[in-house]
Design a protein around this motif. Structure first.
Motif, short mmCIF file in Angstrom:
data_model
loop_
_atom_site.label_atom_id
_atom_site.label_comp_id
_atom_site.label_asym_id
_atom_site.label_seq_id
_atom_site.Cartn_x
_atom_site.Cartn_y
_atom_site.Cartn_z
N ARG A 233 0.86 -1.19 0.00
CA ARG A 233 0.00 0.00 0.00
C ARG A 233 0.90 1.23 0.00
NH1 ARG A 233 -2.87 -0.16 4.89
NH2 ARG A 233 -4.42 -1.51 3.91
N LEU A 234 0.58 2.18 -0.89
CA LEU A 234 1.32 3.43 -0.93
C LEU A 234 0.86 4.35 0.19
CD1 LEU A 234 1.21 4.13 -4.80
CD2 LEU A 234 3.04 3.03 -3.49
N HIS A 235 1.63 5.40 0.45
CA HIS A 235 1.26 6.36 1.50
C HIS A 235 -0.01 7.11 1.14
CE1 HIS A 235 4.76 5.84 4.09
NE2 HIS A 235 5.52 5.80 3.00
N SER A 236 -0.36 7.15 -0.14
CA SER A 236 -1.61 7.78 -0.56
C SER A 236 -2.82 6.92 -0.27
CB SER A 236 -1.55 8.09 -2.06
OG SER A 236 -1.44 6.89 -2.80
N GLY A 237 -2.62 5.69 0.17
CA GLY A 237 -3.71 4.76 0.41
C GLY A 237 -4.00 3.84 -0.75
N GLN A 238 -3.33 4.04 -1.90
CA GLN A 238 -3.53 3.21 -3.09
C GLN A 238 -2.95 1.82 -2.86
OE1 GLN A 238 -4.67 4.14 -6.55
NE2 GLN A 238 -4.69 1.93 -6.60
N GLU A 239 -3.79 0.79 -3.07
CA GLU A 239 -3.33 -0.60 -3.00
C GLU A 239 -2.63 -0.95 -4.31
OE1 GLU A 239 -3.49 -2.78 -0.52
OE2 GLU A 239 -4.51 -1.43 0.87
N VAL A 240 -1.45 -1.53 -4.20
CA VAL A 240 -0.66 -1.83 -5.39
C VAL A 240 -0.12 -3.25 -5.31
CG1 VAL A 240 0.02 0.57 -5.80
CG2 VAL A 240 1.45 -0.90 -4.36
N VAL A 241 0.35 -3.71 -6.48
CA VAL A 241 1.04 -4.99 -6.60
C VAL A 241 2.48 -4.70 -7.01
CG1 VAL A 241 1.17 -7.16 -7.87
CG2 VAL A 241 -1.05 -6.26 -7.17
N VAL A 242 3.44 -5.28 -6.32
CA VAL A 242 4.85 -5.06 -6.59
C VAL A 242 5.44 -6.36 -7.13
CG1 VAL A 242 7.09 -4.34 -5.66
CG2 VAL A 242 4.97 -3.37 -4.73
N LYS A 243 5.90 -6.30 -8.36
CA LYS A 243 6.53 -7.46 -9.00
C LYS A 243 8.04 -7.26 -8.95
CE LYS A 243 6.40 -10.05 -13.38
NZ LYS A 243 5.81 -10.08 -14.73
N VAL A 244 8.73 -8.20 -8.34
CA VAL A 244 10.17 -8.09 -8.11
C VAL A 244 10.88 -9.23 -8.82
CG1 VAL A 244 11.98 -7.81 -6.38
CG2 VAL A 244 9.63 -7.17 -5.83
N ARG A 245 11.92 -8.89 -9.56
CA ARG A 245 12.72 -9.94 -10.21
C ARG A 245 13.53 -10.69 -9.16
NH1 ARG A 245 16.66 -8.03 -14.85
NH2 ARG A 245 18.27 -8.07 -13.24
N ARG A 246 13.59 -12.00 -9.32
CA ARG A 246 14.32 -12.81 -8.35
C ARG A 246 15.79 -12.40 -8.35
NH1 ARG A 246 11.43 -17.48 -6.78
NH2 ARG A 246 13.38 -18.45 -6.09
N PRO A 247 16.37 -12.13 -7.19
CA PRO A 247 17.79 -11.74 -7.14
C PRO A 247 18.69 -12.81 -7.74
CG PRO A 247 16.70 -11.31 -5.03
CD PRO A 247 15.74 -12.11 -5.86
N GLY A 248 19.58 -12.36 -8.64
CA GLY A 248 20.56 -13.26 -9.23
C GLY A 248 20.03 -14.19 -10.30
N CYS A 249 18.79 -13.97 -10.80
CA CYS A 249 18.23 -14.91 -11.78
C CYS A 249 18.72 -14.61 -13.19
CB CYS A 249 16.71 -14.90 -11.74
SG CYS A 249 15.94 -13.49 -12.57
N ARG A 250 19.09 -13.35 -13.49
CA ARG A 250 19.46 -13.00 -14.87
C ARG A 250 20.67 -13.77 -15.37
NH1 ARG A 250 17.89 -8.56 -18.05
NH2 ARG A 250 19.12 -8.46 -19.96
N PRO A 251 21.80 -13.84 -14.61
CA PRO A 251 22.94 -14.61 -15.13
C PRO A 251 22.61 -16.07 -15.39
CG PRO A 251 23.61 -13.23 -13.28
CD PRO A 251 22.13 -13.19 -13.33
N VAL A 252 21.77 -16.66 -14.54
CA VAL A 252 21.40 -18.07 -14.73
C VAL A 252 20.57 -18.24 -15.99
CG1 VAL A 252 20.17 -20.01 -13.71
CG2 VAL A 252 21.48 -18.47 -12.24
N VAL A 253 19.59 -17.36 -16.19
CA VAL A 253 18.74 -17.45 -17.37
C VAL A 253 19.56 -17.19 -18.64
CG1 VAL A 253 16.77 -16.42 -18.56
CG2 VAL A 253 16.66 -16.84 -16.10
N GLU A 254 20.44 -16.18 -18.63
CA GLU A 254 21.27 -15.89 -19.81
C GLU A 254 22.18 -17.06 -20.13
OE1 GLU A 254 23.22 -12.30 -18.79
OE2 GLU A 254 21.62 -11.01 -19.59
N ARG A 255 22.73 -17.70 -19.12
CA ARG A 255 23.61 -18.86 -19.36
C ARG A 255 22.82 -20.01 -19.98
NH1 ARG A 255 25.39 -21.25 -13.99
NH2 ARG A 255 23.23 -21.99 -14.15
N ASP A 256 21.62 -20.27 -19.46
CA ASP A 256 20.81 -21.36 -20.01
C ASP A 256 20.37 -21.04 -21.44
OD1 ASP A 256 21.07 -22.83 -17.74
OD2 ASP A 256 19.07 -22.44 -16.96
N LEU A 257 20.05 -19.78 -21.71
CA LEU A 257 19.66 -19.40 -23.07
C LEU A 257 20.82 -19.53 -24.03
CD1 LEU A 257 17.44 -16.25 -22.40
CD2 LEU A 257 16.67 -18.52 -23.09
#
Length: 653
Positions: A233-257
């Motif tokens: 929830r933001l300080h304005s009261g707006q309910e939100v969804v936060v999508k976060v990339r998994r830490p350290g996933c990019r090097p693994v995915v790039e290597r597999d690709l």
């Protein structure tokens, strides 16, 4: 004082010698080199000068001083050419990054070994050894191989699970047994540690989470292989969804690709079935799609593009907060509802009519495909929300497809031809839509399509998934290749079919799609639309008509006065001119080198002639100098040939 002057003169002489030999070798080879390489090259020339001076100046052979200089220059050129081939200019930064690159290569080799072990453990080695179109034959063999492929992809990890999910919708490439088996792929990822996620959020926002959100739920709503989703929830009261990339996933995915694309290239080179399926292009397209999903800024742009073209109050698209979004974080508004994956026959919840829900979702996706041009490419049940007020919402635009206006028209023609069961129109639509081979029997294709329509549209039968698969196999049999954008649209519709039949088992997606296309065609043929198009065409004709009399007058005047001519520009392309210029240049250098070499041999083989010293004749001096010139020209030609081949880009595919 005298010693200092001699030392200064010596330093200047050495510097000038190094610079001279370096500049001479560089100019003769036509290279631009850095200071370090220039200094090393000139030092080689200086060292060679010292060695040659001790040999050539013995006795009275000082008359060959020009030969000495030419030989030293030739040696310097050879060193520079060899160093450029072994270690090209601009590769020093790569050398500095060598330790880190070596670690990546070791990790890649270890991962490749793991994947190879997984493939052979599940009996997929036959895919690599297959020299024919397919590694197995018969329904039993296909079923066994499909099951082995699914298990291997599941064990391979998230990247390969996503690949299997994409392949499960490619009915034009795989047999039905494979697509059915791969459609069972599921991958449930464990949530990342909250401490790692919180640290990544703090780094992206450059401030504490408390200053951004009034409340943040550390328990994710969902966790995938690339990202996980939290409610806040933001300080304005707006309910939100936060999508976060998994830490350290990019090097693994790039290597597999990287490993996946390398394996695809080998399969296409070594197996006939790989070449027939075009696995290299398929892997590269898949890699581009996954890399886009890793960057949430792309998803934010995709969401904005679909929202700009989507004006349907029945299907909502969540608002993106650009100020809070970045490559690793995406913040969107919270929509209160539940995904269609939680619904099913008899459990449609707040929806009074499951068929109406299915028709609304299909209408939205079809409008995105055939009108908007940017569409949701992965409308699985988890990405479609049923809201409390009965409306629907589409989520997760990380994977979208794009289709231009021309292909949209061809796709509409295809669906209209299916609705009318017109074999000739269907043949024309397919040929306009697909990439054709060099030779194709259109009569045979039209007859095959006629039998297909008779089989699936006679006696009131509907166009179900079996007919859809048969159409794709027919396209493959005639070596037609569906463009990637159209394949993405069909993939989205195939995914949507599974989604909609989950809540409305009797829903006929293809019939609805054909009706939608027919409605679009009839609307475009309405009097107002026809009048608008006629006005546009008339305006174009008026503009052309205004210029036409002047051009006709110029042509007739030129004919009357005998000045009519046609200008044809040979070699108008800059690349063609450059190729011809280089070719002529190298041919001339080769001819000069060969000629001077022959002249040198003739002069050196002549015993008579005027003497310069007691042991050196004039013919020897001229012959040795010509021999050096010939060698320099040949080195230049050979270096140009091999250097150009080295810099030539790899062939496509």
């Amino acid at each position: 004082m005298k010693t200092a002057i001699l030392l200064a003169i010596g330093c200047v002489t050495v510097s000038v010698t190094i610079a001279g030999f370096s500049a001479g070798a560089r100019l003769l080879l036509g290279l631009r080199i850095g200071r370090i390489r220039a200094a090393v090259t000139g030092s080689v020339g200086l060292f060679a000068t010292v060695l040659f001076s001790r040999t050539v100046h013995s006795g009275d052979r000082g008359a060959l001083i020009t030969v000495e200089i030419g030989a030293v220059l030739l040696l310097t050129m050879g060193f520079l050419a060899a160093s450029e081939v072994v270690l090209p200019s601009g590769s020093w930064p790569s050398m500095l990054r060598l330790p880190r690159a070596l670690r990546r290569r070791i990790a890649r080799a270890r991962r490749y070994s793991q994947l190879s072990a997984i493939a052979y453990r599940h009996g997929l080695g036959r895919l690599l050894r297959a020299k024919g179109r397919a590694p197995v034959t018969g329904p039993a063999g296909h079923h066994e191989l499909a099951r082995s492929l699914r298990r291997a992809l599941e064990e391979g990890g998230a990247t390969f699970v996503k690949l299997g999910q994409v392949l499960s919708t490619r009915h034009d490439l795989l047999a039905p047994g494979f697509t059915e088996e791969l459609s069972n792929l599921q991958h449930q990822a464990a949530p990342a540690l909250w401490e790692d996620v919180a640290e990544q959020l703090r780094q992206e926002f450059h401030r504490p989470l408390e200053s951004v959100f009034a409340r943040f739920d550390p328990v994710p709503l969902a966790a995938g292989s690339i990202a996980q989703v939290h409610r806040a929830r933001l300080h304005s009261g707006q309910e939100v969804v936060v999508k976060v990339r998994r830490p350290g996933c990019r090097p693994v995915v790039e290597r597999d690709l990287d490993i996946l694309c390398s394996a695809a290239r080998r399969l296409e080179e070594r197996t006939a079935w790989g070449r027939a399926a075009g696995v290299d292009a398929l892997a590269r397209g898949f890699a581009e799609s996954v890399l886009e999903e890793l960057d949430f800024r792309v998803e934010a742009r995709n969401t904005a593009a679909v929202t700009a073209r989507h004006r349907d109050g029945k299907v909502l698209i969540p608002q993106v907060f650009p100020a809070l979004s970045s490559e690793k974080v995406l913040v969107t508004e919270w929509l209160d509802g539940r995904p269609l994956s939680a619904s099913g026959p008899g459990t449609e919840g707040r929806a009074a009519d499951p068929t109406a829900v299915a028709r609304t979702v299909l209408d939205s996706v079809l409008r995105q495909i055939m009108i908007g041009g940017t569409f949701h490419a992965d409308p699985h049940p988890g990405n479609i929300l049923l809201l409390r007020d009965g409306r629907l919402a589409l989520l997760d635009f990380g994977s979208v497809g794009r289709i231009d206006g021309q292909l949209q028209a061809r796709l509409r023609d295809l669906l209209v031809a299916l609705r009318r069961a017109d074999a000739a129109a269907l043949c024309d639509a397919l040929l306009a839509l697909a990439n054709q081979p060099e030779e194709i029997d259109q009569k045979e294709l039209e007859r095959t399509l006629g039998l297909f329509l008779a089989r699936h549209f006679s006696s009131g039968t509907s166009f179900d998934r079996t007919a859809f698969n048969d159409l794709f196999r027919l396209v493959t049999a005639h070596r037609l290749t569906i463009p990637n954008s159209i394949a993405a649209a069909f993939r989205a519709l195939a995914t949507l079919e599974g989604t909609l039949t989950r809540i409305a088992p009797d829903f006929d997606l293809m019939s609805e799609a054909k009706q939608f296309a027919w409605t679009q065609v009839t609307e475009s043929a309405s009097p107002p639309k026809l009048a608008g198009r006629a006005a546009d065409e008339l305006l174009d004709l008026l503009l052309i008509g205004r210029r036409l009399p002047r051009r006709v007058d110029r042509i007739t005047s030129a004919v009357e006065q005998g000045r009519l001519s046609v200008n044809v520009r040979l070699l108008g392309n800059r690349q063609d001119r450059g190729f011809l210029q280089t070719l002529v240049h190298e041919v001339i250098l080769t001819a000069l080198g060969a000629t001077t070499g022959v002249m040198a041999v003739i002069l050196l083989s002549t015993a008579r002639g005027p003497r310069i010293t007691s042991s050196v004749s004039l013919f020897e001096v001229i012959g040795y100098n010509l021999l050096v010139v010939s060698a320099i020209l040949m080195v230049r030609v050979l270096f140009t040939i091999f250097h150009a081949r080295r810099r030539q880009p790899p062939p496509p595919g």
